[in-house]
Design an enzyme around this catalytic site. Structure first.
Site, short mmCIF file in Angstrom:
data_model
loop_
_atom_site.label_atom_id
_atom_site.label_comp_id
_atom_site.label_asym_id
_atom_site.label_seq_id
_atom_site.Cartn_x
_atom_site.Cartn_y
_atom_site.Cartn_z
N LYS A 76 -2.61 -1.94 8.03
CA LYS A 76 -3.76 -1.36 8.70
C LYS A 76 -3.87 -1.91 10.12
CE LYS A 76 -6.55 -0.43 4.60
NZ LYS A 76 -7.84 -0.67 3.91
N HIS A 83 -1.99 2.16 -6.43
CA HIS A 83 -2.67 0.94 -6.01
C HIS A 83 -2.75 -0.07 -7.15
CE1 HIS A 83 -4.33 -0.14 -2.18
NE2 HIS A 83 -5.34 -0.78 -2.75
N ARG A 96 0.86 -1.18 0.00
CA ARG A 96 0.00 0.00 0.00
C ARG A 96 0.90 1.23 0.00
NH1 ARG A 96 -2.30 -3.33 4.24
NH2 ARG A 96 -4.39 -4.08 3.70
N ARG A 100 -0.25 -2.79 -6.75
CA ARG A 100 -0.64 -3.77 -5.74
C ARG A 100 -1.63 -4.78 -6.33
NH1 ARG A 100 -1.29 -4.58 -0.12
NH2 ARG A 100 -3.42 -4.94 0.60
N HIS A 141 -4.54 -8.77 3.97
CA HIS A 141 -6.00 -8.75 4.04
C HIS A 141 -6.45 -9.54 5.26
CE1 HIS A 141 -6.51 -8.02 -0.57
NE2 HIS A 141 -6.31 -6.90 0.10
N TYR A 196 -9.78 -10.99 -6.73
CA TYR A 196 -8.85 -11.21 -7.84
C TYR A 196 -9.20 -12.45 -8.66
CZ TYR A 196 -6.18 -7.66 -5.46
OH TYR A 196 -5.80 -6.49 -4.87
#
Length: 300
Positions: free
Chosen positions: A172, A244, A148, A247, A270, A279
């Site tokens: 995150k 992004h 990120r 990524r 994630h 994806y």
């Protein structure tokens, strides 16, 4: 309790209890501030503890006429989090949004780049420019490790474990993870780190930050977007590309070449596998090939 008091305490909760980044905190507060602005515009005397579902339904109906479904869903999600916090802290006995559902959204497929397009972008970098090798290392890391933007600009020299072929990033919720890094990406980062970076001014406060601007300070998110936008223009790519996109391309290319979805989930950081599963919708051709190659009844 006033809205100002509620926002202040909610901010502390998001920062200290949930460990969210400043950007995430601002997004959560923005949703509540939008509600406050609505109440002020229509002179509605409601506090965080007294507001009921009817007022919130009216607000959501008002918002729905101004923004798209995705923005509407985000605002509802943000408000649900805010009122869940009030209930959790025993400041409210009921949740005024418990019966309100978010609009159903179509799955948005991420933008991806082909390997040819990535090569064109990297070829467009002017290595004679003082920031050329830095920018090349940035692009190689975005694509080579699926970072990120926030993780890239926070990356520290002490997070590089090149002998073990790993880097450590903080994602995150301040969650750390180790990501494998390939030899070519290591080479490009080392050229910048060992041959270019030592010859520029370095602000002592940012001495451990890997990527620096011309003044020796940490790069901003906006600067990464500017670098990518400039390269897209130089490469004459008629495509909407953001940092992004690298990524997304990292994950898509791994999946297309047979990487395990769980492994990709861990590398991307994630929390849920369902986030990574998006994806699977990008290119199903490799799934067909897998069945034709490995299923025991492929030739029956």
């Amino acid at each position: 309790m006033t809205w100002g008091q509620a926002l202040k305490e909610y901010r502390n909760y998001l920062q200290l209890e949930r460990g969210l980044s400043p950007n995430s905190i601002q997004n959560y507060l923005f949703d509540v501030k939008k509600l406050i602005a609505y109440l002020e515009e229509f002179n509605l005397e409601e506090s965080p503890l007294s507001i009921d579902h009817k007022t919130l339904e009216s607000f959501i109906y008002y918002v729905a006429k101004q923004v798209n479904k995705r923005s509407q869903a985000r605002i509802i999600s943000g408000l649900k989090s805010f009122f869940s916090y009030l209930v959790f802290e025993d400041l409210r006995q009921n949740h005024p949004l418990s019966l309100i559902e978010s609009p159903k959204l179509d799955k948005k497929l991420p933008d991806t780049l082909s390997t040819t397009e990535i090569d064109l972008l990297i070829a467009a970098i002017d290595l004679s420019h003082p920031q050329g090798h830095r920018n090349k290392a940035i692009i190689e890391l975005l694509y080579g490790c699926g970072l990120r933007v926030s993780e890239l600009i926070e990356l520290r020299i002490s997070d590089l474990f090149f002998k073990e072929s790993f880097i450590r990033v903080e994602g995150k919720g301040q969650k750390q993870r180790l990501i494998p890094i390939g030899n070519y990406t290591i080479k490009q980062v080392n050229i910048y780190k060992n041959e270019v970076r030592p010859h520029q001014p370095i602000n002592e406060q940012f001495s451990d930050i890997l990527f620096l601007n011309r003044r020796g300070k940490q790069l901003t998110r906006a600067m990464i977007f500017t670098i990518v936008k400039s390269l897209v223009k130089e490469a004459n790519l008629n495509k909407k590309i953001s940092p992004h996109s690298f990524r997304h391309s990292f994950a898509t290319h791994l999946l297309e070449n047979g990487a395990d979805l769980r492994a990709i989930q861990q590398m991307l950081g994630h929390e849920s596998i369902t986030t990574t599963e998006i994806y699977m919708h990008l290119d199903r051709s490799h799934l067909k090939e897998a069945v034709l190659k490995y299923h025991p009844r492929k030739d029956a």
